[in-house]
Structure formats: C-alpha cells, structure tokens
Design a protein around this motif. Structure first.
Motif, mmCIF file in Angstrom:
data_model
loop_
_atom_site.group_PDB
_atom_site.id
_atom_site.type_symbol
_atom_site.label_atom_id
_atom_site.label_comp_id
_atom_site.label_asym_id
_atom_site.label_seq_id
_atom_site.Cartn_x
_atom_site.Cartn_y
_atom_site.Cartn_z
ATOM 1 N N LYS A 201 32.377 -6.120 -15.007
ATOM 2 C CA LYS A 201 32.622 -6.521 -13.616
ATOM 3 C C LYS A 201 31.825 -7.770 -13.263
ATOM 4 O O LYS A 201 32.345 -8.697 -12.631
ATOM 5 C CB LYS A 201 32.255 -5.367 -12.677
ATOM 6 N N PHE A 202 30.564 -7.803 -13.692
ATOM 7 C CA PHE A 202 29.707 -8.970 -13.464
ATOM 8 C C PHE A 202 30.313 -10.214 -14.116
ATOM 9 O O PHE A 202 30.364 -11.291 -13.512
ATOM 10 C CB PHE A 202 28.320 -8.685 -14.023
ATOM 11 N N LEU A 203 30.790 -10.082 -15.350
ATOM 12 C CA LEU A 203 31.342 -11.225 -16.077
ATOM 13 C C LEU A 203 32.602 -11.755 -15.421
ATOM 14 O O LEU A 203 32.841 -12.976 -15.408
ATOM 15 C CB LEU A 203 31.629 -10.846 -17.533
ATOM 16 N N ARG A 204 33.430 -10.867 -14.892
ATOM 17 C CA ARG A 204 34.642 -11.329 -14.210
ATOM 18 C C ARG A 204 34.288 -12.221 -13.032
ATOM 19 O O ARG A 204 34.930 -13.252 -12.800
ATOM 20 C CB ARG A 204 35.485 -10.131 -13.761
ATOM 21 N N LEU A 205 33.275 -11.814 -12.272
ATOM 22 C CA LEU A 205 32.818 -12.651 -11.151
ATOM 23 C C LEU A 205 32.131 -13.913 -11.672
ATOM 24 O O LEU A 205 32.427 -15.026 -11.222
ATOM 25 C CB LEU A 205 31.847 -11.860 -10.276
ATOM 26 N N PHE A 206 31.232 -13.743 -12.621
ATOM 27 C CA PHE A 206 30.389 -14.820 -13.113
ATOM 28 C C PHE A 206 31.217 -15.995 -13.640
ATOM 29 O O PHE A 206 30.909 -17.162 -13.386
ATOM 30 C CB PHE A 206 29.498 -14.271 -14.233
ATOM 31 N N PHE A 207 32.307 -15.680 -14.360
ATOM 32 C CA PHE A 207 33.125 -16.732 -14.969
ATOM 33 C C PHE A 207 34.436 -16.961 -14.222
ATOM 34 O O PHE A 207 35.328 -17.637 -14.742
ATOM 35 C CB PHE A 207 33.415 -16.386 -16.432
ATOM 36 N N SER A 208 34.557 -16.422 -13.026
ATOM 37 C CA SER A 208 35.803 -16.583 -12.267
ATOM 38 C C SER A 208 36.058 -18.043 -11.904
ATOM 39 O O SER A 208 37.200 -18.477 -11.779
ATOM 40 C CB SER A 208 35.780 -15.722 -11.005
ATOM 41 N N GLN A 209 34.980 -18.802 -11.715
ATOM 42 C CA GLN A 209 35.081 -20.242 -11.434
ATOM 43 C C GLN A 209 33.967 -20.923 -12.220
ATOM 44 O O GLN A 209 32.992 -21.403 -11.649
ATOM 45 C CB GLN A 209 34.941 -20.511 -9.946
ATOM 46 N N LYS A 210 34.131 -20.943 -13.535
ATOM 47 C CA LYS A 210 32.993 -21.287 -14.388
ATOM 48 C C LYS A 210 32.593 -22.758 -14.334
ATOM 49 O O LYS A 210 31.545 -23.128 -14.854
ATOM 50 C CB LYS A 210 33.246 -20.847 -15.828
ATOM 51 N N ARG A 211 33.403 -23.580 -13.690
ATOM 52 C CA ARG A 211 33.013 -24.981 -13.514
ATOM 53 C C ARG A 211 32.417 -25.241 -12.127
ATOM 54 O O ARG A 211 32.041 -26.361 -11.796
ATOM 55 C CB ARG A 211 34.215 -25.900 -13.750
#
Length: 261
Positions: A201-211
């Motif tokens: 769940k954290f990773l989905r948020l963390f990389f949702s807008q990775k730029r």
C-alpha cells in the motif's frame, strides 16, 4: 498429437528456442526443492523439469493441454493460478518443502501472479519469463529506475537477469521482447513479512507520481514533519523524487513512517 493453436486471449506464445529452454530449466540446480510449473502449455519446459527427479506439479489454465502433460506427470491442476490458494495448494502437494516455481508468465497477468508468488513463503526460488518492459520494472540497475514492483520484489528476493528472449524464440512470435529473471528468496526479508500488505500500500502511494516531489506525494497520508524527519538520515529533503531513491532509502522511509502511525 499436434499442438493446439495458441490462444491470443490467454496470451499464449510457445517457446521453441532450445538454448533458452536449457537456460530456464537449468536454473537453480542446487538444493532439493520441489518444483511447480505454472502455465506449462504444450509441455515445452515440463519434461526437462520433471527429469530432475524432484516432487513435481503443474498448474495449467487451458484444459486442451492436459493430454500433452499427462504422460509427464499426473500431478496436474487445471485452473487459473490466480484463483489458487497457493499456501494450501503447496502444503497439499509438497508438505513442508521449499518450492522452485518456473513459469513463462502470460503478459496480461504477470504482475498479479508475481505478487501472489512473493506472498507465498514456501516459494523460495523462481525462474520467470516476463515481457521485457515488465522485467525491467522487476529489476533494473539504471538511473532513476526504482519503482513499486522492484521495491516490492527486491525486499523479499535476490534478483538477477538470466537471459533476453527475442520474439523469434516463440511460435507465434509476440510483438515485444521478453526477459527471464532468476529469483532467490532472502534468508531475512528487508521488510517484515507480516508488513507486506502495508508495504504494498505504501509503495502504491510512494510511486504513484514518482517524478513529483516526495513531500507533495506523501502529504496526503503522512504528516509532512514526519516525512521531513524520515528523509534527514538518508541525506535528502522533501524535494527528492521517488524514482531517484535506492531500495534501502525506500525501506527506511516505510519503516520510519509506519512507526509513526
């Protein structure tokens, strides 16, 4: 019997390159693992895996291939691997054993299958073929290459590329290149196994807008002061972008922010 026609709806492409077949079926020769092949299709890899003399089973969605598989093994489950309770299935087939999983993954379901396999502790080694674009998301050493799939996979497995597979290695040839990856489960996961769902769940948020700047991405779920405090020990501030971080940085941030909940 002649091979059934490849079903486009199931993403079927039959491997025919002898060198690549040998590379895949020779991986992870050490150890006494049971072997599970997912999606064997017309038994291209199957006889080579069965010859290892280890407990062996297959899961195949397409019932047309059962007649081709039956002379090699009676341990056949016809059904969608995504619908299988993998923990129960492996305990029934290989009680108490570690398992090597081998699969030429259908491109359209490769990510959910990989996630399912990672979440199955008995699966300690894997040899998996992916569409190259997906393989690069599972493991890449390029600059700004970190993403959610790599951060998840590498937290639980040591990963290395095994070989590249051109379209001409298949019949019918797909429109894209493929890659084979070798995975070995870490003796000690980098993220506690019971935290895997929270980490996903954290990773989905963390990389949702990775730029985008990390402070802006995480402020919807975490106090910005906690985010800033978490970044200090790894030498960054809230303007860093997720794609620029190393795996160890991502895991540090998860553990720090999880502890502040």
């Amino acid at each position: 019997m002649s091979l059934p026609r490849a079903d486009k709806k199931l993403g079927q492409h039959f491997l025919r390159d002898a060198k690549i077949i040998e590379t895949i079926t020779s991986d992870h020769q050490d150890g006494d693992h049971a072997i599970l092949e997912v999606g064997p299709g017309p038994a291209i890899l199957t006889p080579f895996l069965a010859k290892r003399g280890r407990p062996f089973a297959v899961i195949e969605m397409d019932a047309r291939f059962e007649e081709l598989l039956r002379p090699i093994t009676d341990n056949i489950h016809i059904g969608d691997a995504l619908d299988v309770n993998m923990d129960e299935f492996l305990q029934e087939k290989f009680p108490g054993q570690e398992v090597l999983l081998v699969s030429n993954l259908p491109y359209n379901v490769s990510v959910p299958l990989l996630t399912k396999f990672i979440a199955t502790p008995a699966i300690t080694r894997m040899t998996l073929m992916f569409q190259k674009e997906v393989a690069d998301k599972v493991f890449s050493e390029g600059k700004n290459s970190m993403g959610s799939l790599q951060a998840l996979t590498c937290a639980y497995f040591e990963v290395k590329p095994l070989c590249k597979v051109p379209p001409g290695a298949f019949m019918p040839p797909p429109k894209v290149d493929s890659s084979v990856i070798s995975l070995k489960r870490r003796a000690e996961p980098l993220v506690a196994f019971d935290l895997m769902k929270a980490y996903e769940k954290f990773l989905r948020l963390f990389f949702s807008q990775k730029r985008k700047q990390l402070g802006s991405v995480l402020k919807s779920s975490y106090e910005i002061s906690a985010v800033e405090s978490a970044l200090v020990p790894i030498g960054h501030d809230r303007t860093i972008r997720a794609e620029a971080l190393k795996l160890s940085d991502v895991i540090h941030l998860f553990n720090f922010l999880e502890s502040k909940k």
